[in-house]
Scaffold this motif. Structure first.
Motif, short mmCIF file in Angstrom:
data_model
loop_
_atom_site.label_atom_id
_atom_site.label_comp_id
_atom_site.label_asym_id
_atom_site.label_seq_id
_atom_site.Cartn_x
_atom_site.Cartn_y
_atom_site.Cartn_z
N MET A 36 0.84 -1.19 0.00
CA MET A 36 0.00 0.00 0.00
C MET A 36 0.88 1.25 0.00
SD MET A 36 -2.75 1.35 2.86
CE MET A 36 -1.49 1.61 4.09
N LYS A 37 0.59 2.15 -0.88
CA LYS A 37 1.30 3.41 -0.88
C LYS A 37 0.81 4.27 0.29
CE LYS A 37 2.04 3.55 -5.86
NZ LYS A 37 1.83 4.32 -7.10
N THR A 38 1.58 5.30 0.60
CA THR A 38 1.18 6.21 1.68
C THR A 38 -0.15 6.86 1.34
OG1 THR A 38 3.48 6.67 2.24
CG2 THR A 38 1.83 8.27 2.95
N ALA A 39 -1.07 6.81 2.31
CA ALA A 39 -2.40 7.40 2.12
C ALA A 39 -2.55 8.56 3.10
CB ALA A 39 -3.49 6.36 2.34
N ARG A 40 -2.52 9.78 2.58
CA ARG A 40 -2.68 10.95 3.44
C ARG A 40 -4.12 11.02 3.94
NH1 ARG A 40 -4.70 15.87 3.06
NH2 ARG A 40 -3.74 17.63 4.16
N LEU A 41 -4.28 11.27 5.25
CA LEU A 41 -5.60 11.27 5.85
C LEU A 41 -6.10 12.66 6.20
CD1 LEU A 41 -5.17 8.16 8.17
CD2 LEU A 41 -6.34 8.27 5.95
N THR A 42 -5.31 13.41 6.95
CA THR A 42 -5.75 14.73 7.36
C THR A 42 -4.56 15.54 7.84
OG1 THR A 42 -7.37 15.95 8.70
CG2 THR A 42 -6.20 14.15 9.78
N THR A 43 -4.75 16.85 7.89
CA THR A 43 -3.71 17.76 8.37
C THR A 43 -4.29 18.68 9.43
OG1 THR A 43 -2.50 17.74 6.27
CG2 THR A 43 -2.12 19.62 7.73
N VAL A 44 -3.51 18.89 10.48
CA VAL A 44 -3.91 19.79 11.57
C VAL A 44 -2.92 20.95 11.61
CG1 VAL A 44 -4.30 20.04 14.05
CG2 VAL A 44 -4.90 17.89 12.90
N THR A 45 -3.44 22.16 11.53
CA THR A 45 -2.59 23.34 11.63
C THR A 45 -2.24 23.58 13.09
OG1 THR A 45 -3.64 24.32 9.68
CG2 THR A 45 -2.42 25.81 11.13
N LEU A 46 -1.00 23.94 13.35
CA LEU A 46 -0.53 24.12 14.72
C LEU A 46 -0.11 25.58 14.92
CD1 LEU A 46 1.69 20.91 14.84
CD2 LEU A 46 -0.62 21.17 15.79
N GLU A 47 -0.98 26.34 15.58
CA GLU A 47 -0.70 27.75 15.83
C GLU A 47 -0.92 28.14 17.29
OE1 GLU A 47 -1.59 30.38 11.96
OE2 GLU A 47 -3.38 29.42 12.78
N LYS A 48 -1.87 27.52 17.95
CA LYS A 48 -2.23 27.90 19.32
C LYS A 48 -2.51 26.64 20.11
CE LYS A 48 -6.77 28.84 17.32
NZ LYS A 48 -7.79 29.86 17.05
N SER A 49 -2.61 26.82 21.45
CA SER A 49 -2.76 25.66 22.34
C SER A 49 -4.02 24.88 22.05
CB SER A 49 -2.75 26.14 23.80
OG SER A 49 -3.78 27.10 24.02
N ALA A 50 -5.09 25.56 21.58
CA ALA A 50 -6.33 24.84 21.27
C ALA A 50 -6.14 23.82 20.16
CB ALA A 50 -7.43 25.85 20.89
N ASP A 51 -5.13 24.03 19.31
CA ASP A 51 -4.87 23.09 18.22
C ASP A 51 -4.35 21.76 18.75
OD1 ASP A 51 -5.65 24.99 16.34
OD2 ASP A 51 -3.62 25.82 16.23
N VAL A 52 -3.74 21.78 19.93
CA VAL A 52 -3.21 20.55 20.51
C VAL A 52 -4.36 19.59 20.85
CG1 VAL A 52 -1.89 19.56 22.42
CG2 VAL A 52 -1.18 21.73 21.39
N ALA A 53 -5.48 20.14 21.30
CA ALA A 53 -6.64 19.29 21.60
C ALA A 53 -7.14 18.60 20.34
CB ALA A 53 -7.75 20.13 22.23
N ARG A 54 -7.19 19.34 19.24
CA ARG A 54 -7.60 18.74 17.97
C ARG A 54 -6.60 17.68 17.54
NH1 ARG A 54 -11.65 17.53 14.40
NH2 ARG A 54 -10.83 17.43 12.28
N LEU A 55 -5.33 17.95 17.74
CA LEU A 55 -4.29 16.99 17.39
C LEU A 55 -4.44 15.71 18.20
CD1 LEU A 55 -1.61 16.80 15.67
CD2 LEU A 55 -0.42 17.47 17.77
N ARG A 56 -4.71 15.85 19.48
CA ARG A 56 -4.90 14.69 20.35
C ARG A 56 -6.10 13.87 19.90
NH1 ARG A 56 -5.69 17.22 24.61
NH2 ARG A 56 -3.60 17.14 25.55
N ASP A 57 -7.22 14.54 19.58
CA ASP A 57 -8.44 13.83 19.17
C ASP A 57 -8.20 13.04 17.88
OD1 ASP A 57 -9.77 14.83 21.32
OD2 ASP A 57 -10.75 16.46 20.22
#
Length: 378
Positions: free
Chosen positions: A1-22
């Protein structure tokens, strides 16, 4: 299987870490990470995300499904725009990379990851990591569909976060496009300036009068385009051009191009304060350049001095009047009408006038006077 990109999370503020964790929790669940593996992997992902925000100014975390040693694995690519990671932080006993993280540090993340590659420098850092579950899931399109479906469900639970991410991706795309356009315009300006310089160089080396004449006319035309391009990029609105400044430059370019020989002719420009659409301004500049060229060629035969006047009045809403006149020999009664000339310059003037539904009037009784009236611009 080739690499399958799923999603990207922008990292700018602490609230983005919660999205990254989820997102990390959701994907480790799809890949059937055990409880202990999931905790370690999510902690490592959060550590990398916090580092990108704290030290990288701005970052991006891209998740993908990859294959490591024949097994499906969670791939994570974290990039930032910081000044790079100090060498001490990459040492085996280096400090934690995040002061607010879990204390793993980069070496801790490396021990957890099945793959951990760091490329860092003054332009930023790129960390390519992979995390393996104990379960040996086979890589398949069905697994990709499961991961995509799980992420869709996560977005449905928190539509605000998903919409915010989409808006930031759109803003980044627009910023990238604007940056590319700026670079394109910069290169175009440099190319136009180079062309003008090459024309002048060729003119200085030309021996035939006819060749010098053709190159002089070309210098005025390209010079007008180059100045219009410069003004577009310098102005607050890239789609608008200061017509007075542009016509002043057209006049200077023409005087410089036709200088030398026995004729000393000056050009006076009077133009109302006008900010015009770039195409409209460029067309007026090209017309003025051609009319000035004609005056230098024909108006002052047998004379050593002359004066050319360029006047622009009005505004785009009410209509604009352009008047180019000289104190030259004028037009004899039996002479061919210049506006019917088949020369390249006059064909250009007629074409540009017609494109703007303007009217052209020529009077050759007292010097040459040419007036073009442009209707209101919609």
């Amino acid at each position: 299987m080739k690499t399958a990109r799923l999603t990207t999370v922008t990292l700018e503020k602490s609230a983005d870490v919660a999205r990254l964790r989820d997102v990390a929790m959701t994907l480790t669940n799809v890949l059937q990470f055990g409880a202990f593996e999931r905790t370690r992997t999510v902690t490592a992902v959060v550590e990398l995300g916090r580092n990108a925000i704290e030290h990288g100014q701005k970052g991006r975390a891209t998740f993908s499904l990859i294959e490591v040693n024949g097994k499906s694995a969670l791939g994570l690519l974290v990039t930032d725009q910081g000044r790079g990671i100090p060498k001490g932080n990459l040492a085996p006993d280096g400090p934690p990379a995040s002061s607010t993280g879990m204390g793993l540090g980069l070496r801790g993340v490396q021990r957890i990851a099945a793959r951990f590659d760091v490329d860092t420098g003054h332009e930023g850092t790129r960390i390519d990591a992979a995390f393996l579950p104990s379960a040996a899931l086979r890589a398949s399109p069905q697994l990709i569909d499961q991961a995509t479906g799980a992420l869709d469900e996560l977005s449905a639970k928190d539509p605000t976060a998903a919409l915010s991410e989409q808006n930031r991706e759109l803003a980044e795309s627009i910023a990238d496009r604007d940056l590319l356009m700026q670079e394109l315009h910069h290169r175009t300006g440099n190319n136009l300036a180079l062309i003008v310089a090459l024309i002048r160089m060729s003119k200085s080396q030309a021996e035939q009068d006819e060749t010098q004449q053709v190159l002089t006319e070309l210098e005025v035309r390209v010079g007008s385009l180059a100045k219009a391009h410069e003004l577009m990029q310098r102005g607050a609105d890239a789609g608008q051009v200061d017509l007075a400044e542009m016509l002043d430059e057209v006049a200077k370019t023409s005087e410089r191009a036709f200088s030398g020989g026995g004729l000393s002719a000056s050009i006076e420009v009077s133009c109302d304060e006008l900010q015009l659409d770039s195409k409209f301004a460029i067309d007026i500049g090209l017309i003025v350049g051609e009319l000035i060229t004609n005056a230098f060629k024909h108006a002052f035969v047998g004379r050593d001095q002359g004066l050319i006047r360029v006047e622009v009045t009005g505004d785009p809403m009410q209509g604009i009047a352009l008047l180019v006149s000289d104190n030259g020999v004028g037009l004899p009664p039996d002479a061919e009408r210049p506006e019917r000339s088949n020369s390249l310059g006059w064909r250009m003037i007629r074409t540009l006038t017609f494109q703007h539904d303007a009217t052209l009037t020529v009077d050759g009784t007292n010097g040459m006077s040419l007036q073009i009236k442009f209707p209101p611009q919609s």
